[in-house]
Design an enzyme around this catalytic site. Structure first.
Site, short mmCIF file in Angstrom:
data_model
loop_
_atom_site.label_atom_id
_atom_site.label_comp_id
_atom_site.label_asym_id
_atom_site.label_seq_id
_atom_site.Cartn_x
_atom_site.Cartn_y
_atom_site.Cartn_z
N ARG A 1 142.49 52.25 23.12
CA ARG A 1 142.00 53.62 23.28
C ARG A 1 141.36 53.78 24.67
NH1 ARG A 1 141.28 53.49 17.31
NH2 ARG A 1 139.45 52.18 17.55
N ASP B 1 151.57 55.45 17.41
CA ASP B 1 150.86 54.36 16.72
C ASP B 1 151.13 54.46 15.22
OD1 ASP B 1 149.21 52.24 16.15
OD2 ASP B 1 147.36 53.44 16.18
N CYS C 1 152.43 47.52 14.49
CA CYS C 1 151.46 46.60 13.86
C CYS C 1 152.14 45.83 12.73
CB CYS C 1 150.24 47.36 13.35
SG CYS C 1 150.64 48.62 12.14
N1 SAH Z 1 146.03 55.68 16.10
C1 SAH Z 1 145.13 55.78 14.99
C2 SAH Z 1 145.57 54.96 13.81
C3 SAH Z 1 146.95 55.32 13.27
S1 SAH Z 1 147.27 54.66 11.69
C4 SAH Z 1 143.72 55.41 15.44
O1 SAH Z 1 143.56 54.94 16.60
O2 SAH Z 1 142.79 55.59 14.68
C5 SAH Z 1 148.74 55.43 11.21
C6 SAH Z 1 148.60 56.89 10.77
O3 SAH Z 1 149.91 57.38 10.51
C7 SAH Z 1 147.81 57.14 9.51
O4 SAH Z 1 146.79 58.06 9.81
C8 SAH Z 1 148.81 57.78 8.53
O5 SAH Z 1 148.22 58.83 7.78
C9 SAH Z 1 149.86 58.32 9.45
N2 SAH Z 1 151.23 58.45 8.95
C10 SAH Z 1 151.94 57.56 8.24
N3 SAH Z 1 153.22 57.97 8.10
C11 SAH Z 1 153.32 59.13 8.76
C12 SAH Z 1 154.39 60.06 9.01
N4 SAH Z 1 155.63 59.82 8.58
N5 SAH Z 1 154.12 61.16 9.73
C13 SAH Z 1 152.87 61.41 10.19
N6 SAH Z 1 151.84 60.57 10.02
C14 SAH Z 1 152.06 59.45 9.31
#
Ligand code: SAH
Length: 397
Positions: free
Chosen positions: A213, A301, A341
């Site tokens: 970040r 992500d 991840c």
């Molecule tokens: N970058 C964030 C963490 C991301 S975790 C941080 O720094 O805090 C992954 C996220 O993807 C989760 O919030 C989950 O709700 C979302 N997610 C999972 N599948 C998804 C999809 N198909 N479309 C949109 N969001 C999705």
């Protein structure tokens, strides 16, 4: 002498001698003393050499996880206390508290406590127990975590699927302390976030992305940013703090987006600079492409598409899809910050997928930075599986 022990098949001591903590069922010739789930067993080679002490897990294919490679070690409360203290010492040496007051304190096998995750938040430790061995020592672990950290509250988030492989039920909630505050705040890189440790994803916050970040903050000045899979706004707020012109933030989780909006307000950022979009990233990226919209900086992500290597092929297609769309949505000179991840997708494969995506998108791109998990999630050299987060910063020209 402890009579509970496992004896390995000939030749199968090799990985134990290399201090890999996992012993698979196929490596075991015999089990003596009828150990109960999670009980400590001595590990012996086929020749009778004493190799250390492990937790026995009868229902998992990872049949034992080694606590110690020292045959003279005694696995007791003091053992866990020393491991927790050692993990804290590493975080202190790294000066992590200069950047954040929330970080991973115990990263499982990589901190010498297989199956245990502990994330530290102000006055609160959130524990996640992933293995039968750690479950067996649960009360001791909770006690030692509280004593060593001095946290008033201990929250348990043992609600992950891998527990089923170990034959363990889901367990979550407050386990120590009364009157847990509904509003828990952290500060990371000068940005404040409210974290829902009881109901949020993982232990409430993706602590592993802290240093990444910060990188995004450094790249965001005057850029139009797309933050796909934004959760509670981590990269969005980092981009805004770094001077982004605008951000479009997408996630499928309504609760995450509502907390994200709260976090934006908490930091006093201009809400007009960001748009929260609830939707499926796979579809939304296509819609943006069809509308010929372009960005200068895109963060991808996604969640873990491949927890294990068995799902690697399907996951590869998903990574390829979003990265291809990501490249198409970038202007010339634009930057893609892309992550995986997935334990089942290694660094080499991930880079290959991103390279294929660039090729199919018809862009030339170069990697200008290779990213990993933040330093409070150490990678044990004897346990390469602890390196799970892979990131690439690619510039398109
Ligand atoms: N970058 C964030 C963490 C991301 S975790 C941080 O720094 O805090 C992954 C996220 O993807 C989760 O919030 C989950 O709700 C979302 N997610 C999972 N599948 C998804 C999809 N198909 N479309 C949109 N969001 C999705």
């Amino acid at each position: 002498m402890n009579h509970k022990r496992i004896v390995l098949k000939p030749g199968k001591e090799k990985s134990v001698l290399q201090h890999h903590p996992w012993i698979f069922s196929g490596a075991i010739a015999s089990v003596a003393g009828a150990p109960q789930p999670g009980e400590t067993v001595e590990v012996c080679s086929s020749r009778g050499d004493r190799l250390g002490w492990a937790a026995y897990s009868p229902s998992s294919s990872i049949r034992a996880r080694v606590w110690s490679f020292n045959p003279d070690e005694i696995i007791n409360a003091d053992f866990f206390k020393r491991k927790i203290e050692a993990a804290i010492k590493i975080r202190k040496l790294l000066n992590i508290e200069q950047e954040t007051n929330a970080y991973r304190l115990i990263h499982g096998e990589a901190d010498g406590i297989p199956g245990l995750i502990v994330d530290y938040y102000p006055n609160t430790a959130v524990i996640q127990i992933l293995s039968t061995g750690a479950e067996y020592w649960r009360d001791v672990i909770i006690e030692q975590v509280q004593q060593v950290t001095g946290c008033k509250y201990i929250v348990e988030r043992s609600d992950v699927e891998v527990r089923q492989l170990e034959g363990l039920p889901i367990r979550e909630g407050l386990v120590r302390g009364d009157g847990f505050p509904l509003h828990l705040y952290i500060e990371e890189n000068g940005i404040r976030y409210r974290v829902d440790v009881l109901g949020g994803q993982k232990t409430g916050f993706y602590l592993d992305q802290r240093q990444n970040r910060k990188q995004v903050m450094a790249l965001a000045q005057d850029r139009e940013v797309l933050n796909a899979f934004c959760y509670t706004g981590g990269f969005t707020l980092a981009a805004l703090a770094g001077g982004a012109k605008s951000v479009l933030s997408i996630d499928s989780s309504a609760p995450a987006l509502s907390l994200a909006a709260e976090n934006l307000a908490l930091n006093g950022f201009n809400p007009d600079k960001n748009r929260w979009l609830e939707g499926n990233v796979f579809q939304e990226l296509r819609l943006l492409r069809d509308r010929n919209q372009k960005f200068d900086l895109i963060i991808l992500d996604p969640p873990k598409f491949a927890p294990t290597a068995a799902q690697a092929a399907k996951a590869s297609r998903a990574y390829k899809d979003i990265n291809l769309l990501g490249f198409k949505l970038l202007r010339k000179g634009g930057i893609l910050v892309t992550f995986s991840c997935s334990g089942g997708v290694g660094r080499e494969l991930f880079q290959k997928i991103v390279a294929d995506a660039a090729l199919d998108a018809g862009v030339e791109a170069r990697i200008v930075q290779v990213l990993s998990q933040s330093n409070d999630h150490p990678i044990a050299l004897n346990f390469p599986e602890s390196a799970y987060l892979k990131g690439l910063v690619c510039i398109v020209n």
